[in-house]
Design a protein around this motif. Structure first.
Motif, PDB file in Angstrom:
ATOM      1  N   ALA A   1      48.923  38.914  49.325  1.00  0.00           N
ATOM      2  CA  ALA A   1      47.837  38.478  48.447  1.00  0.00           C
ATOM      3  C   ALA A   1      47.698  39.388  47.230  1.00  0.00           C
ATOM      4  O   ALA A   1      46.895  39.129  46.325  1.00  0.00           O
ATOM      5  CB  ALA A   1      46.532  38.435  49.230  1.00  0.00           C
TER       6      ALA A   1
ATOM      7  N   GLU B   1      43.963  32.287  51.660  1.00  0.00           N
ATOM      8  CA  GLU B   1      45.186  31.506  51.521  1.00  0.00           C
ATOM      9  C   GLU B   1      46.360  32.218  52.220  1.00  0.00           C
ATOM     10  O   GLU B   1      47.100  31.624  52.995  1.00  0.00           O
ATOM     11  CB  GLU B   1      45.488  31.327  50.025  1.00  0.00           C
ATOM     12  CG  GLU B   1      46.764  30.589  49.706  1.00  0.00           C
ATOM     13  CD  GLU B   1      46.696  29.133  50.113  1.00  0.00           C
ATOM     14  OE1 GLU B   1      45.569  28.603  50.173  1.00  0.00           O
ATOM     15  OE2 GLU B   1      47.769  28.547  50.391  1.00  0.00           O
TER      16      GLU B   1
ATOM     17  N   ARG C   1      42.260  33.941  47.496  1.00  0.00           N
ATOM     18  CA  ARG C   1      43.657  34.329  47.549  1.00  0.00           C
ATOM     19  C   ARG C   1      43.990  34.910  48.928  1.00  0.00           C
ATOM     20  O   ARG C   1      44.997  34.571  49.538  1.00  0.00           O
ATOM     21  CB  ARG C   1      43.950  35.366  46.453  1.00  0.00           C
ATOM     22  CG  ARG C   1      45.353  35.368  45.960  1.00  0.00           C
ATOM     23  CD  ARG C   1      45.445  35.538  44.428  1.00  0.00           C
ATOM     24  NE  ARG C   1      44.389  36.411  43.910  1.00  0.00           N
ATOM     25  CZ  ARG C   1      44.467  37.755  43.876  1.00  0.00           C
ATOM     26  NH1 ARG C   1      45.530  38.364  44.334  1.00  0.00           N
ATOM     27  NH2 ARG C   1      43.475  38.456  43.381  1.00  0.00           N
TER      28      ARG C   1
ATOM     29  N   THR D   1      37.437  34.636  43.759  1.00  0.00           N
ATOM     30  CA  THR D   1      38.877  34.419  43.536  1.00  0.00           C
ATOM     31  C   THR D   1      39.702  35.258  44.511  1.00  0.00           C
ATOM     32  O   THR D   1      40.662  34.771  45.112  1.00  0.00           O
ATOM     33  CB  THR D   1      39.273  34.778  42.089  1.00  0.00           C
ATOM     34  OG1 THR D   1      39.007  36.164  41.866  1.00  0.00           O
ATOM     35  CG2 THR D   1      38.499  33.947  41.082  1.00  0.00           C
ATOM     36  N   THR D   2      39.324  36.512  44.653  1.00  0.00           N
ATOM     37  CA  THR D   2      40.056  37.369  45.585  1.00  0.00           C
ATOM     38  C   THR D   2      39.965  36.836  47.007  1.00  0.00           C
ATOM     39  O   THR D   2      40.963  36.739  47.711  1.00  0.00           O
ATOM     40  CB  THR D   2      39.495  38.800  45.551  1.00  0.00           C
ATOM     41  OG1 THR D   2      39.451  39.254  44.208  1.00  0.00           O
ATOM     42  CG2 THR D   2      40.346  39.733  46.374  1.00  0.00           C
TER      43      THR D   2
END
Lengths: 349, 349
Positions: B11, B38, B35, B31-32
């Motif tokens: 990531a 994910e 990520r 956003t972090t």
DNA sequence: AGGAGATGTCGAAGCGCTTCGACAATCACT
DNA sequence: AGTGATTGTCGAAGCGCTTCGACATCTCCT
């Protein structure tokens, strides 16, 4: 919290020495060992489970997945669970209790997190959705299976395809056959089977279907007529079922009961109808011995060896964890105990 | 085995950031977070339980100690165990299954090793030998109790001295009282109690003795005559017990049954003796609703709220682990459901 | 007597994670 | 524009144990 290091200091040795005393993986002189053991006792030291699991990559925990539903016979489950727990302890393992609720996710979670070293699954369906995750030690096909890096498992129950699996179960087919054989041997020509609840068959639980197979094929071989009726437990359901049975086959003289919660209702109803057991009608039950003995008529029965199943499952699992023994299916042979509920078919009946 | 570090690398963040995403203990930008999440999904990451336990000093495991003996009513135990397991899961805990076998040593082992964060004990005796280890969160008297460093516990059952303990139980005294009250209200003057097996009383299991207290004191208050007879389960034992009861108190018209495995035998015997339920004789059972409904007569009963007990126990425990809520006794009020087994006492009877 | 092999002990690395303090970067006010 | 608070991220230490290789000692054989 007492740590290894404190024990080591107290005993005047290094930490690794204490560790080796505990694990026995290297030889330690008798005097040192004694000194260390003394310190352990004095300080009341208990190794930290988390640290141990992290360092050794072994949690010494076996996961046991039990079904959530209660349409199966509960005492049997419980007995298995207890047998698993106590047997596991004798091998140095603890047992983590998982309910079927999470389904396959539970398998992934436990496997992935290293929470447990191995798994026992109860109440396995013929096409169980958890099976793909378990085949060949839980290692996905194609992955390199380093020794000790997989998640051995044992099923209590028998799925349709046992490839790459280890299973322990009563031989239900033989159980069914044995029941028919016994009744046929006594001269009964018309036998009714009080089965499990319909839901059990719909779920394709192996044991129910296999028992039926065994019953049917032996009935065919011995030329006996067989009538199979699923039955929810309880008095009312049993009454309806029984009425239908005698409607369809008035000459029925033998009963095989698989659903334990139908046993006592059946006996009560037969009594009520003036059919004496075993003079007019014979009954064979498939149930734990305790149930057979406590019933209002001491029942001829094939025992469900719950403890044995739990014990064997753990022993297989431990063998796998120790690198001994691989996959395979263990089918326990059924044993029929003759008690007071079966007798020769009479002309009168 | 995917590790935190690999996820972090994938990531493009640091390991600690991933950890904080997982735990939510520090704020992370949207956003972090995305990520990282994910990456976790993509790599199929599962945090290692051992490492987590070591670093955080929390295993997220609750130990459940169940009795080994089977003289207690098994389905109730099972139901409690399952309720404990599923409730625990909803709070992020797993359940470790301990059998009573090891006794107090099991408590020490689990407490000392940090295997479990907390404990639930079933089948507690009035003077249970495990209790001293549990009082005040398991911290020996005099020791400094740092927050989070103790081993909270909840008992299912009620010992004689509840000081420093948390307990969840059905209010058995009220249960006993309620049964007598119901029968007395219907005009019954002579009531027999079919109790648990003698062994249960000998062990000083709280629930049996308390029920008896409740029965007796309400009987005194309502001027009802009470005859209490312990009874092993099963047909034969029940037959003997019943004969004795009618010998000693021929005018008995009300029954309270506590031993579930005596329920069906009792009904069968009464029927056999030509005593109609509820016309000649009334029966109140203390049992799970399912048993009451499935019996050959739909039984008026006080339910044993097994699920509720399991659920409440876990919730109390979790509250303690979160630093909310302290000790205390929760007694669930009994509820009597009138069904077809009780009716007014008639002059004839 | 001298060397090979056991035997017993130690130091250090590392298992995978949490958590603390530090530090940029951003923001809201004077 | 400058200050202080707030927010988001990182590096590093450390949780308590296992395990590997190294090393010192002792034993036994030729």
């Amino acid at each position: 919290m007492v740590t290894l290091a404190e024990v080591a200091q107290h005993a005047g040795v290094s930490a690794s020495t204490v560790s080796y005393v505990l694990s026995g993986k290297r030889s330690i002189s008798a005097t040192t060992r004694q000194r260390v053991e003394e310190s352990i006792r004095e300080l009341g030291y208990h190794p930290n489970a988390g640290a141990r699991a992290l360092a050794s990559n072994r949690s010494n925990i076996i996961a046991l997945m039990i079904p959530l539903r209660t349409d199966m016979y509960v005492p049997v489950m419980m007995e298995i669970a207890i047998a698993v727990a106590t047997t596991a302890r004798t091998h140095g393992y603890d047992v983590l209790l998982l309910t079927g609720e999470e389904g396959p996710d539970a398998v992934r979670r436990v496997t992935g997190s290293g929470l447990a070293d191995a798994m026992i699954l109860m109440d396995v369906e013929l096409e169980d959705e958890r099976l793909p995750l378990l085949r060949d030690g839980g290692v996905p096909a194609g992955a390199q299976s380093r020794a000790g890096d997989d998640q051995p498992s044992v099923l209590i129950g028998l799925p349709a395809d046992t490839d790459g699996l280890t299973c322990v179960d009563l031989d239900w087919t033989a159980t069914g056959a044995l029941c028919v054989e016994h009744l046929a041997g006594l001269g009964h020509r018309d036998i009714a089977v009080i089965g499990e609840a319909p839901a059990v068959y719909e779920r394709h639980t192996g044991f129910a279907e296999r028992t039926l197979d065994g019953l049917r094929s032996r009935a065919r071989e011995t030329g006996v007529r067989l009538l199979h009726r699923p039955c929810e437990g309880g008095y009312d359901a049993m009454a309806v079922t029984l009425a239908r049975i005698f409607d369809e086959r008035p000459g029925t003289t033998g009963f095989v009961v698989q659903n334990e919660s139908a046993v006592e209702p059946l006996l009560a109803l037969l009594r009520q109808q003036g059919r004496a057991v075993p003079e007019d009608v014979s009954v064979v039950a498939i149930c734990p011995d305790q149930v057979a003995v406590q019933a209002s008529v001491r029942l001829t029965s094939v025992a469900i060896p719950a403890q044995e199943m739990g014990r064997r499952a753990v022993e297989h699992l431990v063998a796998k964890l120790d690198g001994r023994g691989g996959d395979g299916v263990v089918l326990l042979p059924p044993e029929l105990t003759e008690r007071a509920s079966t007798g020769p078919a009479t002309a009168a009946s």
